[in-house]
Design an enzyme around this catalytic site. Sequence first.
Site, mmCIF file in Angstrom:
data_model
loop_
_atom_site.group_PDB
_atom_site.id
_atom_site.type_symbol
_atom_site.label_atom_id
_atom_site.label_comp_id
_atom_site.label_asym_id
_atom_site.label_seq_id
_atom_site.Cartn_x
_atom_site.Cartn_y
_atom_site.Cartn_z
ATOM 1 N N LYS A 156 46.023 27.998 40.816
ATOM 2 C CA LYS A 156 45.642 28.978 41.842
ATOM 3 C C LYS A 156 46.699 28.906 42.947
ATOM 4 C CE LYS A 156 41.316 29.543 43.206
ATOM 5 N NZ LYS A 156 41.011 30.953 42.934
HETATM 6 C C1 PLP Z 1 42.727 35.150 39.663
HETATM 7 C C2 PLP Z 1 41.432 34.475 39.383
HETATM 8 N N1 PLP Z 1 40.914 34.544 38.143
HETATM 9 C C3 PLP Z 1 39.746 33.958 37.837
HETATM 10 C C4 PLP Z 1 39.017 33.264 38.787
HETATM 11 C C5 PLP Z 1 37.725 32.604 38.405
HETATM 12 O O1 PLP Z 1 37.914 31.214 38.340
HETATM 13 P P1 PLP Z 1 36.718 30.203 38.643
HETATM 14 O O2 PLP Z 1 35.608 30.596 37.751
HETATM 15 O O3 PLP Z 1 37.282 28.869 38.319
HETATM 16 O O4 PLP Z 1 36.369 30.374 40.078
HETATM 17 C C6 PLP Z 1 39.514 33.176 40.101
HETATM 18 C C7 PLP Z 1 38.770 32.444 41.139
HETATM 19 O O5 PLP Z 1 38.953 31.280 41.351
HETATM 20 C C8 PLP Z 1 40.754 33.781 40.400
HETATM 21 O O6 PLP Z 1 41.270 33.706 41.634
#
Ligand code: PLP
Length: 311
Positions: A156
């Site tokens: 991230k």
């Molecule tokens: C680009 C992106 N995709 C997917 C997700 C979903 O990930 P998670 O379920 O780990 O929050 C997030 C959020 O964190 C995100 O920023």
Amino acid sequence: MPPYAFFNKRFMPLAEAKIGILTHALHYGTACFEGIRGNWDSEQERFCLFRVQDHYKRMLNNGCRILKISLPYSVSELCQFTTTLVVKSGYTEDIYIRPLAYKSSEALGVRLHNLEDDFFIVATTLPPYLDTDKGIRCCTSSWRRVDDTMIPARGKICGSYVNSSLAKTEAWEHGFAEAILLTQEGHVSEGSGENIFLIINGNLVTPSSFDNILMGITRDTIIKLAKNELGIDTIERAVDRSELYLADECFFTGTAAHIAPIIEVDHRPVGAGEIGKITTELQRLFKSVTLGRNPKYSDWYTLVSPKSDKT
Ligand SMILES: Cc1ncc(COP(=O)(O)O)c(C=O)c1O
């Protein structure tokens, strides 16, 4: 109670946690972060911090490694700081926890090397991110998802959220709640901050790790709940844009978004144009699990009572 932060290796009111305007991460996006939910269970009067270890593993093993950020903390120390912060913050409602690891040197110059690293956590409240009750209308974005050869989606990484922001605001300006980004090759990747699932012939279908997605923790939770509780398999594969139009059901998953049903894509109703049966069932299971109420999944829970010792 003012919001609290863990910053410069100690706990302090958020208002006191400041960084200098020359901080490297501010100029070049050289930081990575997590979003962790603290779900308030008003019956039990406690928080369930959901899969907090997995969030810190992803931050240290993916984002920090890609960005050459080294932090002097283990996953269990980071979890301990988070628990203490939640207790100190004194909330008794759902919270969102934002850890961020960053290049902290006050130095100009595009690079990852010869820079200091630092880390903070802040706990705050977050208004509903997407409408999980009524479902949302989405569009495919004119922006393409940033590729693994450009900024890897496996971490991230702050800089890559410019890509997400371009797509989100374009969607919003066109009257949609969220954007669905395609890869350079034209396959479905994900939303601006969510993974995406389709339901086709009773199976879950979702883009694979090779389509520039963040390997979401909610995505993994849904794959496991669907298999264990509903006997539904998930197929991870390349997904065409037109499959969004033909799917029986569709939904986003994410820590901020929870499970957000998608009822329309590019002005075409998904299925019957309302929240589908499997999506509803997964929402119900997800809610109970994220409140820490299902002992089968206790490995995912860190239960925190705000009445714990506030030292
Ligand atoms: C680009 C992106 N995709 C997917 C997700 C979903 O990930 P998670 O379920 O780990 O929050 C997030 C959020 O964190 C995100 O920023």
